[in-house]
Design an enzyme around this catalytic site. Structure first.
Site, PDB file in Angstrom:
ATOM      1  N   LYS A  13       0.827  -1.208   0.000  1.00 60.35           N
ATOM      2  CA  LYS A  13       0.000   0.000   0.000  1.00 60.35           C
ATOM      3  C   LYS A  13       0.867   1.266   0.000  1.00 60.35           C
ATOM      4  O   LYS A  13       0.606   2.197  -0.756  1.00 60.35           O
ATOM      5  CB  LYS A  13      -0.911   0.025   1.238  1.00 60.35           C
ATOM      6  CG  LYS A  13      -1.854  -1.167   1.333  1.00 60.35           C
ATOM      7  CD  LYS A  13      -2.765  -1.088   2.572  1.00 60.35           C
ATOM      8  CE  LYS A  13      -2.029  -1.108   3.899  1.00 60.35           C
ATOM      9  NZ  LYS A  13      -1.413  -2.393   4.232  1.00 60.35           N
ATOM     10  N   ARG A  88      -9.398   0.442   8.806  1.00 57.51           N
ATOM     11  CA  ARG A  88      -8.844  -0.867   9.117  1.00 57.51           C
ATOM     12  C   ARG A  88      -9.829  -1.740   9.890  1.00 57.51           C
ATOM     13  O   ARG A  88      -9.516  -2.897  10.174  1.00 57.51           O
ATOM     14  CB  ARG A  88      -7.633  -0.637   9.990  1.00 57.51           C
ATOM     15  CG  ARG A  88      -6.408  -1.452   9.617  1.00 57.51           C
ATOM     16  CD  ARG A  88      -5.349  -1.037  10.597  1.00 57.51           C
ATOM     17  NE  ARG A  88      -4.086  -1.637  10.459  1.00 57.51           N
ATOM     18  CZ  ARG A  88      -3.053  -1.143   9.767  1.00 57.51           C
ATOM     19  NH1 ARG A  88      -3.191  -0.068   9.043  1.00 57.51           N
ATOM     20  NH2 ARG A  88      -1.893  -1.757   9.791  1.00 57.51           N
ATOM     21  N   ARG A 127      11.792  -6.201   4.998  1.00 59.73           N
ATOM     22  CA  ARG A 127      11.509  -4.783   4.796  1.00 59.73           C
ATOM     23  C   ARG A 127      12.293  -3.919   5.795  1.00 59.73           C
ATOM     24  O   ARG A 127      12.455  -4.277   6.950  1.00 59.73           O
ATOM     25  CB  ARG A 127      10.009  -4.546   4.996  1.00 59.73           C
ATOM     26  CG  ARG A 127       9.593  -3.095   4.833  1.00 59.73           C
ATOM     27  CD  ARG A 127       8.145  -2.973   4.468  1.00 59.73           C
ATOM     28  NE  ARG A 127       7.276  -3.008   5.634  1.00 59.73           N
ATOM     29  CZ  ARG A 127       5.953  -2.816   5.556  1.00 59.73           C
ATOM     30  NH1 ARG A 127       5.371  -2.621   4.398  1.00 59.73           N
ATOM     31  NH2 ARG A 127       5.219  -2.854   6.640  1.00 59.73           N
ATOM     32  N   ARG A 160      11.380  -2.075  11.630  1.00 64.17           N
ATOM     33  CA  ARG A 160      10.390  -1.556  12.568  1.00 64.17           C
ATOM     34  C   ARG A 160      10.235  -2.459  13.779  1.00 64.17           C
ATOM     35  O   ARG A 160      10.412  -3.661  13.688  1.00 64.17           O
ATOM     36  CB  ARG A 160       9.030  -1.413  11.864  1.00 64.17           C
ATOM     37  CG  ARG A 160       8.941  -0.141  11.045  1.00 64.17           C
ATOM     38  CD  ARG A 160       7.759  -0.076  10.127  1.00 64.17           C
ATOM     39  NE  ARG A 160       6.557  -0.740  10.610  1.00 64.17           N
ATOM     40  CZ  ARG A 160       5.446  -0.826   9.892  1.00 64.17           C
ATOM     41  NH1 ARG A 160       5.393  -0.278   8.678  1.00 64.17           N
ATOM     42  NH2 ARG A 160       4.402  -1.445  10.351  1.00 64.17           N
ATOM     43  N   ARG A 171       0.005  -9.223  13.471  1.00 64.67           N
ATOM     44  CA  ARG A 171      -0.576  -8.259  12.529  1.00 64.67           C
ATOM     45  C   ARG A 171      -1.374  -8.952  11.434  1.00 64.67           C
ATOM     46  O   ARG A 171      -2.418  -8.463  11.015  1.00 64.67           O
ATOM     47  CB  ARG A 171       0.515  -7.379  11.921  1.00 64.67           C
ATOM     48  CG  ARG A 171       0.932  -6.256  12.858  1.00 64.67           C
ATOM     49  CD  ARG A 171       2.289  -5.691  12.505  1.00 64.67           C
ATOM     50  NE  ARG A 171       2.320  -5.062  11.210  1.00 64.67           N
ATOM     51  CZ  ARG A 171       3.420  -4.956  10.463  1.00 64.67           C
ATOM     52  NH1 ARG A 171       4.550  -5.457  10.879  1.00 64.67           N
ATOM     53  NH2 ARG A 171       3.360  -4.344   9.306  1.00 64.67           N
TER      54      ARG A 171
HETATM   55  P1  ADP Z   1       1.194  -2.188   8.022  1.00 63.78           P
HETATM   56  O1  ADP Z   1       2.514  -2.363   7.403  1.00 63.78           O
HETATM   57  O2  ADP Z   1       0.840  -3.289   8.974  1.00 63.78           O
HETATM   58  O3  ADP Z   1       0.110  -1.855   7.055  1.00 63.78           O
HETATM   59  P2  ADP Z   1       0.991   0.456   9.251  1.00 63.78           P
HETATM   60  O4  ADP Z   1       2.233   1.228   9.100  1.00 63.78           O
HETATM   61  O5  ADP Z   1      -0.169   0.784   8.406  1.00 63.78           O
HETATM   62  O6  ADP Z   1       1.401  -1.065   9.068  1.00 63.78           O
HETATM   63  O7  ADP Z   1       0.504   0.461  10.779  1.00 63.78           O
HETATM   64  C1  ADP Z   1       1.352   0.131  11.840  1.00 63.78           C
HETATM   65  C2  ADP Z   1       0.559  -0.022  13.128  1.00 63.78           C
HETATM   66  O8  ADP Z   1      -0.096   1.218  13.438  1.00 63.78           O
HETATM   67  C3  ADP Z   1      -0.562  -1.041  13.083  1.00 63.78           C
HETATM   68  O9  ADP Z   1      -0.098  -2.346  13.339  1.00 63.78           O
HETATM   69  C4  ADP Z   1      -1.505  -0.500  14.161  1.00 63.78           C
HETATM   70  O10 ADP Z   1      -1.036  -0.792  15.452  1.00 63.78           O
HETATM   71  C5  ADP Z   1      -1.395   0.996  13.978  1.00 63.78           C
HETATM   72  N1  ADP Z   1      -2.412   1.517  13.003  1.00 63.78           N
HETATM   73  C6  ADP Z   1      -2.162   2.068  11.787  1.00 63.78           C
HETATM   74  N2  ADP Z   1      -3.292   2.430  11.171  1.00 63.78           N
HETATM   75  C7  ADP Z   1      -4.305   2.075  12.002  1.00 63.78           C
HETATM   76  C8  ADP Z   1      -5.726   2.159  11.923  1.00 63.78           C
HETATM   77  N3  ADP Z   1      -6.355   2.697  10.857  1.00 63.78           N
HETATM   78  N4  ADP Z   1      -6.448   1.681  12.980  1.00 63.78           N
HETATM   79  C9  ADP Z   1      -5.859   1.149  14.060  1.00 63.78           C
HETATM   80  N5  ADP Z   1      -4.517   1.027  14.199  1.00 63.78           N
HETATM   81  C10 ADP Z   1      -3.741   1.484  13.184  1.00 63.78           C
END
Ligand code: ADP
Ligand code: ZN
Length: 214
Positions: A13, A88, A127, A160, A171
């Protein structure tokens, strides 16, 4: 363009969003980047979000909707936005629907990025991310020119905290339980674009065709 990018962690994404911003000047809005910046800066939001993020769980819907309500009203969103990592959960999708209606904004499409689970696991463990600008690297296929240093901004390129094997597996479970149902939600809303996301270039081409950009 105004899009929601849906897909598992590691589906690409963020990569696709960054490619699209270069095409038409829309802004990438990554809730993950916003939250990581808040954790790093030690703000109240960051303190509330930190534990959930590090374990691979989700931050509360209320906190996320508070962030997004403000963010979508900032000036730069007038040139379009790409929602990356939001919504999400079903409650977030429902709240977003109301918020967009209130703001008089409509979306061009919701794009579902499909990637097989083994590819996802491989991508996530290899990553690396720039702590400062969020640029994404991969130790195997796309390492920074100097190890640990961002090509774009000179920041630290790190793994990360939520990219340990344990947090990754959590996750993916959270994604399957709470986020995957959004595909059905947006199918009903109409305008869902389902794409095979093994290649980010192919995803970008499909999106350009869908929104009518040459
Ligand atoms: P990913 O690579 O899993 O898509 P993100 O960078 O989008 O990771 O998100 C990292 C973390 O931030 C998630 O695992 C969650 O804890 C939190 N997070 C991000 N966006 C949301 C959301 N829309 N709702 C709830 N938690 C979120
Ligand atoms: Zn950087």
């Amino acid at each position: 363009m105004r899009l929601i990018l849906l897909g598992a962690p590691g589906a690409g994404k963020g990569t696709v969003a960054k490619m699209l911003t270069a095409i038409d000047g829309s802004v990438q809005i990554s809730t993950g980047d916003i939250l990581r910046a808040a954790v790093k800066a030690g703000t109240e939001l960051g303190m509330k979000a930190k534990a959930a993020m590090e374990s691979g769980g989700l931050v509360s819907d209320d906190l996320i909707m508070g962030i997004m309500k403000d963010r979508l009203q900032e000036d730069d969103c007038k040139s379009g936005f790409l929602l990356d990592g939001f919504p999400r959960t079903i409650p977030q999708a429902e709240a977003l629907k109301v918020l967009l209606a209130d703001l008089g904004i409509s979306l061009d499409a919701t794009v579902n990025l499909n990637v097989p689970r083994d590819v996802i696991l491989d991508r996530l463990t290899t990553r690396r991310t720039c702590e400062d600008c969020g640029a994404i690297y991969n130790v195997k296929s796309n390492p920074p020119k100097v190890e640990g240093v961002c090509d774009k901004c000179g920041g630290n390129v790190v793994q990360r905290a939520d990219e340990t094997e344990e947090a990754i597996s959590k996750r993916l479970d959270v994604f399957n339980e709470q986020t995957a149902p959004l595909v059905g939600f947006y199918e009903k809303e109409g305008n869902l674009l389902d794409v095979n996301a093994t290649s980010s270039d192919a995803v970008v081409a499909a999106i350009k065709a869908k929104v009518g950009i040459a």
